[in-house]
Enzyme design. Sequence first.
Site, PDB file in Angstrom:
ATOM      1  N   LYS A 127       0.861  -1.182   0.000  1.00 49.50           N
ATOM      2  CA  LYS A 127       0.000   0.000   0.000  1.00 49.50           C
ATOM      3  C   LYS A 127       0.899   1.235   0.000  1.00 49.50           C
ATOM      4  O   LYS A 127       1.635   1.470   0.953  1.00 49.50           O
ATOM      5  CB  LYS A 127      -0.905  -0.030   1.239  1.00 49.50           C
ATOM      6  CG  LYS A 127      -1.919   1.094   1.316  1.00 49.50           C
ATOM      7  CD  LYS A 127      -2.831   0.873   2.530  1.00 49.50           C
ATOM      8  CE  LYS A 127      -3.889   1.947   2.649  1.00 49.50           C
ATOM      9  NZ  LYS A 127      -4.810   1.676   3.784  1.00 49.50           N
ATOM     10  N   ASP A 132     -15.374   0.518   8.993  1.00 45.81           N
ATOM     11  CA  ASP A 132     -15.500   0.621   7.530  1.00 45.81           C
ATOM     12  C   ASP A 132     -15.667  -0.764   6.923  1.00 45.81           C
ATOM     13  O   ASP A 132     -15.015  -1.114   5.933  1.00 45.81           O
ATOM     14  CB  ASP A 132     -14.285   1.332   6.937  1.00 45.81           C
ATOM     15  CG  ASP A 132     -14.497   1.759   5.471  1.00 45.81           C
ATOM     16  OD1 ASP A 132     -15.664   1.817   5.042  1.00 45.81           O
ATOM     17  OD2 ASP A 132     -13.498   2.018   4.779  1.00 45.81           O
TER      18      ASP A 132
END
Length: 377
Positions: free
Chosen positions: A42, A135
């Site tokens: 990432k 989330d």
Amino acid sequence: MAGWAPPQLEDFILTERLGSGTYATVFKAYRKKDVREVVAIKCVSKKSLNKASVENLLTEIEILKTIRHPHIVELKDFQWNKDYIYLIMEFCAGGDLSRFIHARRILPEKVARIFLQQLACALKFLHDKNISHLDLKPQNILLSSLDKPHLKLADFGFAQHMSPRDEKHVLRGSPLYMAPEMVCNRQYDARVDLWSVGVILYEAVFGRPPFASKSFTELEEKIRSNQPIELPSRPRLSLECRDLLQRLLKRDPQQRLSFQEFFAHPFVDMEHMPGLESLGKASSLVTEAIKKDQEGDAAAALSLYSRALEYFVPALRYEVDVRRKEAIRSKRCPGISLASTLHWKWRRPLLLRRRRAKMTAKPLISTSRAWGSCCSC
């Protein structure tokens, strides 16, 4: 963009782009040295970070550094240079749950249940540490592979340390999966994750989320509505699955299922989820059953064997080694051989009693549930 190339990281070769968000892009990568390990990296651009996103990133790193769980994506390392911060993550070859569902339109209930059990296992681990994900959505749930997918919870960018009594006001997450109390800017607590679980399960078994909309305005109106959520009549689902959906998708968080009730719900049934321990639990129960049989306690032996079956079937589902699976299926495992012997020892008198009961037209208490799953092995 023509001529565009992924960022450079000294010990890795970054290849295809796996996905991107507001301030980060994820790449598949190979470690240059040793065994050329495959990872997901990432890449967070420092230029795109504001104060809130910096705090989110630091919290994500802090949380992932301290946790290890088979159903949570592992953070292997993190590095940085003048342009980027790199989170070196476990690579999941199966993509995300959203793609998995859309490729199949809907998931059979038994498949959805296995995924739900794995998600519940990860959430139980987080809940015990007072961590809320905030989330939860299919895009943030990865699959280890496509042939034998194991669920891996990912993207802890919005995660927070929250006890069940903590309340927040900040808007977090994705609107389609966001609890009504969040959308309506009311105080919320850790139970928002349970609402999201309900939306994910709904999408898995019905093929679309309950508030599918053409615009954000339409979506917001549906979420803010006081109308109870009605479950479609098709496909047909078990009563346990429908009950769980209805209790998770309560707009009022006070009426929503608690975490303890969720983990203990019959459809979740974490005790009997397929896992490494399943065969051991089954074998232990069979050993106890044999002992009771030798002592002449038929009722206790029968009860213990029935409980053992509830672990043997998940053991078969969990096992990935073809030879071991075949050994379980063909009853070559010692524990199952013993179980089979005991089963038929008590099965024969049971069949005789049923036959006599039919002849005399007298009702007999059915024990079909105890034996219903036997043939699955």
